[in-house]
Scaffold this motif. Structure first.
Motif, short mmCIF file in Angstrom:
data_model
loop_
_atom_site.label_atom_id
_atom_site.label_comp_id
_atom_site.label_asym_id
_atom_site.label_seq_id
_atom_site.Cartn_x
_atom_site.Cartn_y
_atom_site.Cartn_z
N ALA A 199 1.00 -1.41 0.01
CA ALA A 199 0.08 0.02 0.00
C ALA A 199 0.76 1.23 -0.01
O ALA A 199 1.98 1.33 0.67
CB ALA A 199 -1.01 0.20 1.26
N SER A 200 0.42 2.23 -0.70
CA SER A 200 1.32 3.52 -0.70
C SER A 200 0.43 4.47 0.24
O SER A 200 1.23 5.41 0.76
CB SER A 200 1.25 4.22 -1.96
OG SER A 200 0.02 4.39 -2.50
N SER A 201 -0.58 4.34 0.57
CA SER A 201 -1.43 5.40 1.45
C SER A 201 -2.43 4.62 2.16
O SER A 201 -2.87 3.58 1.73
CB SER A 201 -2.26 6.36 0.42
OG SER A 201 -1.51 6.91 -0.49
N ALA A 202 -2.58 5.10 3.21
CA ALA A 202 -3.75 4.44 4.25
C ALA A 202 -4.44 5.51 4.99
O ALA A 202 -3.98 6.48 5.23
CB ALA A 202 -2.90 3.68 5.19
N PHE A 203 -5.81 4.96 5.26
CA PHE A 203 -6.81 5.92 6.12
C PHE A 203 -6.98 5.07 7.44
O PHE A 203 -7.46 3.99 7.36
CB PHE A 203 -7.98 6.03 5.50
CG PHE A 203 -8.99 6.80 6.23
CD1 PHE A 203 -8.79 8.13 6.56
CD2 PHE A 203 -10.10 5.97 6.90
CE1 PHE A 203 -9.68 8.66 7.12
CE2 PHE A 203 -11.12 6.65 7.70
CZ PHE A 203 -10.76 7.96 8.10
N GLY A 262 8.00 9.64 11.82
CA GLY A 262 8.57 9.93 10.73
C GLY A 262 7.78 9.55 9.27
O GLY A 262 7.99 9.85 8.18
N VAL A 263 6.57 8.69 9.75
CA VAL A 263 5.86 8.29 8.45
C VAL A 263 5.11 9.66 8.00
O VAL A 263 4.60 10.60 8.69
CB VAL A 263 4.58 7.40 9.12
CG1 VAL A 263 3.67 7.04 7.89
CG2 VAL A 263 5.41 6.16 9.57
N ASP A 292 3.21 1.82 13.89
CA ASP A 292 4.63 1.24 13.74
C ASP A 292 4.58 0.18 12.75
O ASP A 292 5.69 0.26 12.05
CB ASP A 292 4.62 0.53 15.31
CG ASP A 292 4.91 1.41 16.50
OD1 ASP A 292 5.30 2.25 16.29
OD2 ASP A 292 4.77 0.72 17.57
N VAL A 293 3.64 -0.31 12.43
CA VAL A 293 3.63 -1.27 11.18
C VAL A 293 3.56 -0.63 9.73
O VAL A 293 4.45 -0.75 8.94
CB VAL A 293 2.27 -2.25 11.10
CG1 VAL A 293 2.50 -3.13 10.10
CG2 VAL A 293 2.43 -3.08 12.51
N ALA A 294 2.99 0.48 9.85
CA ALA A 294 3.01 1.55 8.92
C ALA A 294 4.43 1.83 8.40
O ALA A 294 5.07 1.97 7.32
CB ALA A 294 2.14 2.86 8.80
N LYS A 295 5.18 2.37 9.54
CA LYS A 295 6.70 2.80 9.37
C LYS A 295 7.40 1.14 8.94
O LYS A 295 8.40 1.42 8.04
CB LYS A 295 7.25 3.34 10.65
CG LYS A 295 8.57 3.57 10.70
CD LYS A 295 9.22 4.24 11.98
CE LYS A 295 10.69 4.63 11.83
NZ LYS A 295 10.99 5.29 13.12
N GLU A 296 7.22 0.30 9.56
CA GLU A 296 7.79 -1.02 9.25
C GLU A 296 7.73 -1.27 7.58
O GLU A 296 8.75 -1.76 7.07
CB GLU A 296 7.63 -1.99 9.94
CG GLU A 296 8.26 -3.35 9.92
CD GLU A 296 7.65 -4.53 10.81
OE1 GLU A 296 8.19 -5.55 10.41
OE2 GLU A 296 7.09 -4.01 11.87
N THR A 297 6.53 -1.16 7.05
CA THR A 297 6.23 -1.52 5.85
C THR A 297 6.43 -0.08 4.64
O THR A 297 5.87 -0.35 3.59
CB THR A 297 4.75 -1.95 5.60
OG1 THR A 297 3.91 -0.68 6.19
CG2 THR A 297 4.68 -3.16 6.50
N ASN A 298 7.12 0.84 5.45
CA ASN A 298 7.52 1.93 4.39
C ASN A 298 6.15 2.75 3.69
O ASN A 298 6.09 3.10 2.64
CB ASN A 298 8.45 1.53 3.22
CG ASN A 298 9.78 1.13 3.95
OD1 ASN A 298 10.24 1.83 4.81
ND2 ASN A 298 10.18 -0.24 3.47
N LEU A 299 5.20 2.71 4.46
CA LEU A 299 3.78 3.52 4.02
C LEU A 299 4.37 4.89 3.67
O LEU A 299 5.01 5.64 4.34
CB LEU A 299 2.81 3.70 4.94
CG LEU A 299 1.46 4.10 4.56
CD1 LEU A 299 0.80 3.12 3.55
CD2 LEU A 299 0.53 4.42 5.69
N GLN A 300 3.79 5.41 2.41
CA GLN A 300 4.33 6.72 2.10
C GLN A 300 3.30 7.85 2.38
O GLN A 300 3.65 8.95 2.43
CB GLN A 300 4.48 6.70 0.32
CG GLN A 300 5.40 5.79 -0.09
CD GLN A 300 5.23 5.40 -1.51
OE1 GLN A 300 5.14 6.30 -2.10
NE2 GLN A 300 5.63 4.27 -1.81
#
Length: 308
Positions: A90-94, A158-159, A117-125
């Motif tokens: 995923a590139s974006s998330a709500f 930093g996300v 934390d998971v968003a950071k781990e998976t490099n969410l943009q």
């Protein structure tokens, strides 16, 4: 009010693509009010492959999403492994959180931080988080404070992000004049007195969330308070009158009852009376001319009922 948050300029310029060469937008709470309208807006914009997370992918609501072309995946904010699977690619998330349940606001904060934390781990943009207006102003309202703690965690992570801060939902008021509005208006009169309360339609939350995901260059790093109207209870009654043709009654409920409605509710109404929401409605309407007023919300619901 629209403010800047901590800089998110460190994000990569690459975009994760789905199997149809569109970037993937993940929506939490897709079968709920806010997430459901985010899905509606993203599908209409047709710039993303929409992925929805639900605890039960075989539910009727989930099946409806699938029939509309949404990728439905099983997941839960309490389950980090399911979040990793959902966020991968995923590139974006709500993200929308709630404080109901046995753990209350502590659980809301834990789940929200875990998602970050998971968003950071998976490099969410780009993460779009639905918080609440007033959370940033030391409201003292427990479920405002839990959302602000999640905001702070997002900034520290930093996300790249956008924070949406909606006010009270129009959907909390009965769309029809009747028994529900009778007691609802009476309760708000007891809690607010003659004070105004800003309201927003969850449909407009969906609009801003989708635009933020579609146009990250305009929205990243911003915190935006969302409201479409600002009324006292007398003006709410006036809106009902314009739509249904008569002024609805409201129950007489003494203000002294508010402390007995529970600590959370009592503190929240104290915040409404003493501080209140501070969304810049004219500025928001310049960005989104279709921003719904309370009268329009009632009228839209009336028209939908007449079509059934």
């Amino acid at each position: 009010m629209i403010t800047s948050t901590t800089s998110s300029s460190s994000s990569t310029n690459s975009i994760n693509k789905g199997d149809n060469n569109k970037p993937v937008a993940l929506v939490m709470g897709a079968t709920g009010q806010q997430g459901g309208h985010v899905v509606d807006e993203l599908l209409e914009g047709d710039k993303f492959k929409v992925r929805a997370v639900t605890r039960n992918p075989t539910s009727p609501q989930a099946s409806t999403l699938t029939s509309r072309g949404v990728e439905v995946v099983q997941g839960d904010l309490n389950d980090t492994e399911s979040l990793k699977r959902a966020l991968t690619g995923a590139s974006s998330a709500f993200l929308v959180t709630e404080f109901s349940g046995a753990e209350g606001v502590a659980g809301e904060e834990r789940r929200g931080k875990q998602f970050v934390d998971v968003a950071k781990e998976t490099n969410l943009q780009h993460l779009v988080f639905s918080s609440v207006d007033g959370a940033e102003r030391q409201s003292g309202v427990p479920h405002f404070d839990s959302k602000f703690a999640i905001e702070e965690h997002i900034r520290a992570s930093g996300v790249p992000h956008t924070i949406l801060r909606p006010v009270a939902f129009m959907e909390n008021m009965s769309p029809k004049a009747g028994t529900a509005s009778f007691f609802g208006l009476g309760f708000f009169a007891a809690g607010l007195g003659d004070k105004r309360l800003q309201l927003v339609s969850t449909r407009d939350i969906g609009w801003f969330a989708a635009r933020a995901m579609e146009r990250p260059g305009e929205y990243k790093g911003k915190a935006i308070a969302l409201a479409g109207d600002d009324l006292n209870v007398e003006e709410m009654q006036g809106a009902y009158e314009k739509v249904v043709g008569y002024r609805p009654w409201r129950a007489w409920i003494p203000a002294a009852i508010m402390p007995w409605t529970g600590k959370e509710m009592s503190i929240m109404f104290k915040f409404f009376r003493e501080k209140g929401y501070q969304a810049d409605i004219p500025k928001l309407r310049s960005l989104h001319p279709g921003l719904v007023t309370f009268e329009q919300y009632l009228r839209n619901n009336q028209q939908q009922q007449q079509k059934k």
